[in-house]
Design a protein around this motif. Structure first.
Motif, PDB file in Angstrom:
ATOM      1  N   GLN A   1       7.914   5.020   3.269  1.00  0.00           N
ATOM      2  CA  GLN A   1       6.451   5.191   3.439  1.00  0.00           C
ATOM      3  C   GLN A   1       5.910   4.087   3.038  1.00  0.00           C
ATOM      4  O   GLN A   1       6.086   3.366   2.039  1.00  0.00           O
ATOM      5  CB  GLN A   1       6.131   6.500   2.688  1.00  0.00           C
ATOM      6  N   GLY A   2       4.379   3.972   3.466  1.00  0.00           N
ATOM      7  CA  GLY A   2       3.480   2.716   3.144  1.00  0.00           C
ATOM      8  C   GLY A   2       3.861   1.502   3.861  1.00  0.00           C
ATOM      9  O   GLY A   2       4.767   1.670   4.656  1.00  0.00           O
TER      10      GLY A   2
ATOM     11  N   ARG B   1       7.918   4.044 -10.561  1.00  0.00           N
ATOM     12  CA  ARG B   1       6.444   3.823 -10.403  1.00  0.00           C
ATOM     13  C   ARG B   1       6.018   2.756 -11.127  1.00  0.00           C
ATOM     14  O   ARG B   1       6.598   2.329 -12.014  1.00  0.00           O
ATOM     15  CB  ARG B   1       5.914   5.101 -11.059  1.00  0.00           C
TER      16      ARG B   1
ATOM     17  N   TYR C   1      14.385   8.140  -5.452  1.00  0.00           N
ATOM     18  CA  TYR C   1      13.359   7.546  -5.204  1.00  0.00           C
ATOM     19  C   TYR C   1      13.413   6.324  -5.987  1.00  0.00           C
ATOM     20  O   TYR C   1      13.391   6.263  -7.435  1.00  0.00           O
ATOM     21  CB  TYR C   1      12.103   8.054  -5.658  1.00  0.00           C
TER      22      TYR C   1
ATOM     23  N   GLU D   1       0.918  -1.195  -0.152  1.00  0.00           N
ATOM     24  CA  GLU D   1       0.149   0.144  -0.062  1.00  0.00           C
ATOM     25  C   GLU D   1       0.955   1.024   0.010  1.00  0.00           C
ATOM     26  O   GLU D   1       1.620   1.442   1.019  1.00  0.00           O
ATOM     27  CB  GLU D   1      -0.865  -0.070   1.235  1.00  0.00           C
ATOM     28  N   ASN D   2       0.914   2.002  -1.115  1.00  0.00           N
ATOM     29  CA  ASN D   2       1.765   3.382  -1.322  1.00  0.00           C
ATOM     30  C   ASN D   2       3.078   3.148  -0.720  1.00  0.00           C
ATOM     31  O   ASN D   2       3.385   4.067  -0.042  1.00  0.00           O
ATOM     32  CB  ASN D   2       0.767   4.335  -0.442  1.00  0.00           C
TER      33      ASN D   2
ATOM     34  N   ARG E   1       8.512   4.565  -6.023  1.00  0.00           N
ATOM     35  CA  ARG E   1       7.399   5.622  -5.550  1.00  0.00           C
ATOM     36  C   ARG E   1       6.073   5.049  -5.478  1.00  0.00           C
ATOM     37  O   ARG E   1       5.449   4.673  -6.336  1.00  0.00           O
ATOM     38  CB  ARG E   1       7.639   6.661  -6.599  1.00  0.00           C
ATOM     39  N   GLU E   2       5.288   5.114  -4.186  1.00  0.00           N
ATOM     40  CA  GLU E   2       3.951   4.940  -4.020  1.00  0.00           C
ATOM     41  C   GLU E   2       3.267   3.951  -4.784  1.00  0.00           C
ATOM     42  O   GLU E   2       2.237   3.791  -5.522  1.00  0.00           O
ATOM     43  CB  GLU E   2       3.175   6.281  -4.584  1.00  0.00           C
ATOM     44  N   ILE E   3       3.947   2.534  -4.598  1.00  0.00           N
ATOM     45  CA  ILE E   3       3.522   1.592  -5.314  1.00  0.00           C
ATOM     46  C   ILE E   3       2.483   0.712  -4.560  1.00  0.00           C
ATOM     47  O   ILE E   3       2.700   0.400  -3.305  1.00  0.00           O
ATOM     48  CB  ILE E   3       4.604   0.625  -5.738  1.00  0.00           C
ATOM     49  N   SER E   4       1.208   0.419  -4.960  1.00  0.00           N
ATOM     50  CA  SER E   4       0.327  -0.570  -4.524  1.00  0.00           C
ATOM     51  C   SER E   4      -0.023  -1.439  -5.480  1.00  0.00           C
ATOM     52  O   SER E   4      -0.194  -1.371  -6.547  1.00  0.00           O
ATOM     53  CB  SER E   4      -1.156   0.466  -4.243  1.00  0.00           C
TER      54      SER E   4
ATOM     55  N   THR F   1       7.017   3.378  -0.651  1.00  0.00           N
ATOM     56  CA  THR F   1       8.011   4.234  -1.271  1.00  0.00           C
ATOM     57  C   THR F   1       9.303   3.863  -0.532  1.00  0.00           C
ATOM     58  O   THR F   1       9.354   3.581   0.664  1.00  0.00           O
ATOM     59  CB  THR F   1       7.913   5.699  -1.096  1.00  0.00           C
TER      60      THR F   1
END
Length: 232
Positions: free
Chosen positions: A61-62, A218, A21, A7-8, A24-27, A10
């Motif tokens: 993050q995430g 991404r 990065y 979930e999101n 980045r923000e991988i779900s 990073t």
């Protein structure tokens, strides 16, 4: 069984005092029994993503979940259980050149908590990858393709439900790549989840499995029965 969910997620590194990065923000979600090709140019974040999934590194993050549990928060025996869930083949060859294949695998078996059953696990794993008689050989006596099979055998020692493979087929000839793909397909048919970073585009196109495409960290594409370069 192993269900994986990101979930999101990073992950960044600091290079020359600036953040870089890698992911980045991988779900995404991975169900037990899937076969996934992870593709993208060099530096796109494939290796980092595999390490995040396997719990080798924590996201900045995430959250990475394994069977509903936050991997980064697991400690002690629960952390060891995560390690046994994943069989990993790294991009670099990790075989110790001055030790025989048998010694290499027995060392890995001991590290995985298989000291009593290490030799049995070794023989079984070498049989699965089609190299039942190489335990007395040294890595330098084997071809590159055979060494990669040995590394796959090491990943299979504890019969993990998930394989994380980073460029397993790099620098191999077509016959060796196809043999490995056939072997991985058999393992997948027996229920093993496979997540494989690769540049072997023609084999991705032939096998038509789920394809995840990374661009600059991404997730640019997630295509079921996809081809190399599909972005949807």
């Amino acid at each position: 069984m192993a269900e994986i969910r990101l979930e999101n997620v990073t992950k960044r590194y600091i290079e020359e005092k600036r953040p870089h990065y890698a992911v980045r923000e991988i779900s995404l979600s991975v169900e037990q029994g899937e076969f996934i090709f992870l593709i993208g140019s060099s530096g796109a974040g494939k290796s980092t993503l595999l390490k995040l999934i396997g719990g080798e590194m924590a996201p900045d993050q995430g959250v990475v979940y394994l069977n509903g549990s936050n991997v980064a928060r697991l400690i002690g025996p629960w952390r060891a259980r995560v390690a046994r869930t994943f069989g990993v083949v790294s991009q670099q060859c990790l075989l110790v050149r001055k030790r025989t294949i048998g010694d290499n695998l027995l060392l890995a078996a001991g590290a995985a908590g298989l000291r009593r059953k290490g030799r049995q696990a070794m023989k079984k794993a070498l049989g699965i990858v089609g190299l039942p008689n190489v335990e007395g050989c040294y890595p330098a006596e084997l071809s590159i393709g055979e060494c990669r099979r040995v590394e796959l055998a090491r990943a299979l020692l504890s019969s993990p439900p998930v394989l994380l493979l980073d460029e397993l087929t790099a620098n191999l000839d077509d016959d060796s790549i196809w043999d490995l793909m056939h072997l991985l397909n058999e393992l997948n048919n027996m229920g093993t989840t496979i997540i494989m970073a690769t540049h072997a585009s023609q084999y991705v196109n032939i096998m038509r499995r789920r394809v995840l495409t990374l661009v600059d960290g991404r997730l640019a594409g997630d295509v079921k029965h996809g081809k190399y370069g599909d972005i949807v």
